[in-house]
Structures are given as C-alpha cells and as structure tokens.
Motif scaffolding. Sequence first.
Motif, PDB file in Angstrom:
ATOM      1  N   SER A   1     -24.250   6.681 -11.212  1.00  0.00           N
ATOM      2  CA  SER A   1     -24.815   5.729 -12.168  1.00  0.00           C
ATOM      3  C   SER A   1     -24.809   4.297 -11.660  1.00  0.00           C
ATOM      4  N   SER A   2     -24.002   4.023 -10.623  1.00  0.00           N
ATOM      5  CA  SER A   2     -23.838   2.636 -10.194  1.00  0.00           C
ATOM      6  C   SER A   2     -23.193   2.568  -8.818  1.00  0.00           C
ATOM      7  N   LYS A   3     -23.142   1.364  -8.296  1.00  0.00           N
ATOM      8  CA  LYS A   3     -22.434   1.121  -7.043  1.00  0.00           C
ATOM      9  C   LYS A   3     -20.949   1.434  -7.198  1.00  0.00           C
ATOM     10  N   GLU A   4     -20.394   1.140  -8.375  1.00  0.00           N
ATOM     11  CA  GLU A   4     -18.978   1.402  -8.619  1.00  0.00           C
ATOM     12  C   GLU A   4     -18.667   2.894  -8.497  1.00  0.00           C
ATOM     13  N   GLU A   5     -19.555   3.728  -9.030  1.00  0.00           N
ATOM     14  CA  GLU A   5     -19.317   5.167  -8.996  1.00  0.00           C
ATOM     15  C   GLU A   5     -19.374   5.717  -7.573  1.00  0.00           C
ATOM     16  N   VAL A   6     -20.335   5.291  -6.792  1.00  0.00           N
ATOM     17  CA  VAL A   6     -20.422   5.820  -5.437  1.00  0.00           C
ATOM     18  C   VAL A   6     -19.265   5.298  -4.587  1.00  0.00           C
ATOM     19  N   PHE A   7     -18.811   4.071  -4.848  1.00  0.00           N
ATOM     20  CA  PHE A   7     -17.639   3.565  -4.134  1.00  0.00           C
ATOM     21  C   PHE A   7     -16.406   4.393  -4.481  1.00  0.00           C
ATOM     22  N   ALA A   8     -16.269   4.762  -5.752  1.00  0.00           N
ATOM     23  CA  ALA A   8     -15.151   5.622  -6.155  1.00  0.00           C
ATOM     24  C   ALA A   8     -15.222   6.964  -5.445  1.00  0.00           C
ATOM     25  N   ALA A   9     -16.430   7.508  -5.269  1.00  0.00           N
ATOM     26  CA  ALA A   9     -16.592   8.789  -4.575  1.00  0.00           C
ATOM     27  C   ALA A   9     -16.215   8.663  -3.102  1.00  0.00           C
ATOM     28  N   VAL A  10     -16.575   7.539  -2.486  1.00  0.00           N
ATOM     29  CA  VAL A  10     -16.195   7.294  -1.089  1.00  0.00           C
ATOM     30  C   VAL A  10     -14.674   7.239  -0.972  1.00  0.00           C
ATOM     31  N   LEU A  11     -14.025   6.547  -1.903  1.00  0.00           N
ATOM     32  CA  LEU A  11     -12.566   6.445  -1.878  1.00  0.00           C
ATOM     33  C   LEU A  11     -11.907   7.793  -2.116  1.00  0.00           C
ATOM     34  N   GLU A  12     -12.503   8.596  -2.982  1.00  0.00           N
ATOM     35  CA  GLU A  12     -11.954   9.932  -3.246  1.00  0.00           C
ATOM     36  C   GLU A  12     -11.971  10.776  -1.971  1.00  0.00           C
TER      37      GLU A  12
ATOM     38  N   ASP B   1       0.852  -1.175   0.000  1.00  0.00           N
ATOM     39  CA  ASP B   1       0.000   0.000   0.000  1.00  0.00           C
ATOM     40  C   ASP B   1       0.888   1.223   0.000  1.00  0.00           C
ATOM     41  N   THR B   2       0.692   2.124  -0.979  1.00  0.00           N
ATOM     42  CA  THR B   2       1.584   3.271  -1.104  1.00  0.00           C
ATOM     43  C   THR B   2       0.938   4.579  -0.675  1.00  0.00           C
ATOM     44  N   ASP B   3      -0.179   4.532   0.018  1.00  0.00           N
ATOM     45  CA  ASP B   3      -0.783   5.749   0.552  1.00  0.00           C
ATOM     46  C   ASP B   3      -0.087   6.098   1.859  1.00  0.00           C
ATOM     47  N   THR B   4       1.071   6.674   1.783  1.00  0.00           N
ATOM     48  CA  THR B   4       1.868   6.889   2.972  1.00  0.00           C
ATOM     49  C   THR B   4       2.191   8.357   3.142  1.00  0.00           C
ATOM     50  N   PRO B   5       2.763   8.788   4.252  1.00  0.00           N
ATOM     51  CA  PRO B   5       2.807  10.202   4.565  1.00  0.00           C
ATOM     52  C   PRO B   5       3.810  10.997   3.759  1.00  0.00           C
ATOM     53  N   LEU B   6       3.533  12.282   3.631  1.00  0.00           N
ATOM     54  CA  LEU B   6       4.488  13.183   3.027  1.00  0.00           C
ATOM     55  C   LEU B   6       5.479  13.646   4.084  1.00  0.00           C
ATOM     56  N   ILE B   7       6.704  13.938   3.673  1.00  0.00           N
ATOM     57  CA  ILE B   7       7.667  14.413   4.648  1.00  0.00           C
ATOM     58  C   ILE B   7       7.781  15.929   4.607  1.00  0.00           C
TER      59      ILE B   7
ATOM     60  N   GLN C   1      -9.290   9.576   0.301  1.00  0.00           N
ATOM     61  CA  GLN C   1      -7.956   9.972  -0.142  1.00  0.00           C
ATOM     62  C   GLN C   1      -7.661  11.411   0.249  1.00  0.00           C
ATOM     63  N   ASN C   2      -8.656  12.286   0.167  1.00  0.00           N
ATOM     64  CA  ASN C   2      -8.444  13.662   0.605  1.00  0.00           C
ATOM     65  C   ASN C   2      -8.040  13.704   2.072  1.00  0.00           C
ATOM     66  N   ASP C   3      -8.646  12.837   2.875  1.00  0.00           N
ATOM     67  CA  ASP C   3      -8.289  12.750   4.292  1.00  0.00           C
ATOM     68  C   ASP C   3      -6.854  12.250   4.447  1.00  0.00           C
ATOM     69  N   MET C   4      -6.458  11.269   3.619  1.00  0.00           N
ATOM     70  CA  MET C   4      -5.114  10.720   3.712  1.00  0.00           C
ATOM     71  C   MET C   4      -4.062  11.716   3.224  1.00  0.00           C
ATOM     72  N   LEU C   5      -4.403  12.471   2.175  1.00  0.00           N
ATOM     73  CA  LEU C   5      -3.456  13.451   1.640  1.00  0.00           C
ATOM     74  C   LEU C   5      -3.288  14.645   2.571  1.00  0.00           C
ATOM     75  N   HIS C   6      -4.359  15.028   3.216  1.00  0.00           N
ATOM     76  CA  HIS C   6      -4.341  16.206   4.087  1.00  0.00           C
ATOM     77  C   HIS C   6      -4.911  15.823   5.453  1.00  0.00           C
ATOM     78  N   PRO C   7      -4.153  15.066   6.250  1.00  0.00           N
ATOM     79  CA  PRO C   7      -4.705  14.487   7.484  1.00  0.00           C
ATOM     80  C   PRO C   7      -4.734  15.435   8.681  1.00  0.00           C
ATOM     81  N   GLY C   8      -4.438  16.722   8.460  1.00  0.00           N
ATOM     82  CA  GLY C   8      -4.496  17.660   9.575  1.00  0.00           C
ATOM     83  C   GLY C   8      -3.264  17.649  10.441  1.00  0.00           C
TER      84      GLY C   8
END
Length: 224
Positions: free
Chosen positions: A74-85, A3-9, A88-95
């Motif tokens: 349009s589908s379950k796939e689209e709403v799942f992608a929105a949840v992941l998006e 998993d490469t969603d890791t912190p920025l330095i 990801q914003n939380d992971m990129l900018h975790p406060g």
Amino acid sequence: MGDTDTPLIELEEGLSPESPSKDKPLTARGARTRAALVAAARVIFERDGYLDCRLTDITAQARCSTGTFYTYFSSKEEVFAAVLEASQNDMLHPGMPRLDPGQSSHVEVIEASHRAYFEAYRRNAKLMMLLEQVAMIDPKFREMRRQRGKVFGERNARAIADLQQRGLADPNLDPYMASMALNGMVGRLAYHNFALGDDMEFEALVDTATKLWVNALKIVATPS
C-alpha cells in the motif's frame, strides 16, 4: 539505544514479528512478483535512502507497473517493512555451520554464532543503518525495532537459562537482562564496524565478542 539484533548462543527456530503488509500472494507467480518488488526496493533504499526513495524507482528496478506494486503493497512504508522482515530472517538464521554437540564446547558454539552473526550483519549493514535512522522519526518502525530486539533477546535468554540450569553459567544473572545487555554490546559493535565503517579486523571482532560473552556469563566447561 544499542542494536539488539545479535547472535544466538544455541541454535533453535524462532519467529520474527510480522511486517504490516498486505496478505502474501497465494500463487507461485504472485510470490515471485512480490519477491522481485522486495528485492528491487532493497536496491533503491540502499542506494537512495529511505526519505529519498521513490516508488517509481522501485517499480522501474523491478520492471513492473505502479499498479502491480499496489497489488502487493500500500505504501513505501509497507515495502520497507517487508525488506526489513527479509533481512531479519537472514539475521535470525544466518547459516551457522552445524557443530557436533559431542565434539564442540560451549565456547566454540558461541564463537561460531558470533562469526555467523557478524557475517550476516555485514550483508545487511546498509539496512541496519536505515532502520536506525527511520526508527528515530517513525513510531511504527521504532516499535518494529523494539520487537526485533525482543525476539533476539528472548531467544538468547532461553539459551542462557539452559546453561544456568546445567551449572555452566553464573546462576545469579537474570537471563533476559543478561541477554539484552550482551546483545546490545555486540550489536553496537557490529553497527559501528559495518554500518559506520570503523573497519576493525573481522577475526578480532569475533574473538572479542566471544570472550566478553564467556567472561560475563562465567561459562565453564563442565558443571562444578
């Protein structure tokens, strides 16, 4: 695959890959409705998993009609992608707390970044596990996962390159490959601890990840 969603330095703004959903609503009411559907979908996905999630359960959780759902997705796939998006914003900018550059060492910045990242991963652990599973069976989400890793990898690579240019890190390392290797290590550590339940002590995670980053990059306090 790690998993490469890791912190920025080093803190900076970054763009996340766009989710493949319909155009976002222009009105405040539409935005609230869409946000409510995304929040409801997250509850159902985390409760039932991706394969067993039903759209009727999402709309019941959001207290809206199926027709309303299809206004925004349009589908379950689209709403799942929105949840992941959103995650990801939380992971990129975790406060992460702002540190005074004049009073904080590079090691302290890395440590604070790891702490913020692990806290964000803990908040999103169930979704990270779902993404891991769905990426194995759906090429679209596999590509989304790759793009997520690329965003984090490129951002950390810029920070590593900056340290190298200032004589503060090993100049013989390729910044992007070093970033991806370290990201994979720390991301996998988070996955095992928060998603799979290895239950390692939180501060030990932060300390270990920080020391491994510092040692691998041969970070020094001042230029040689």
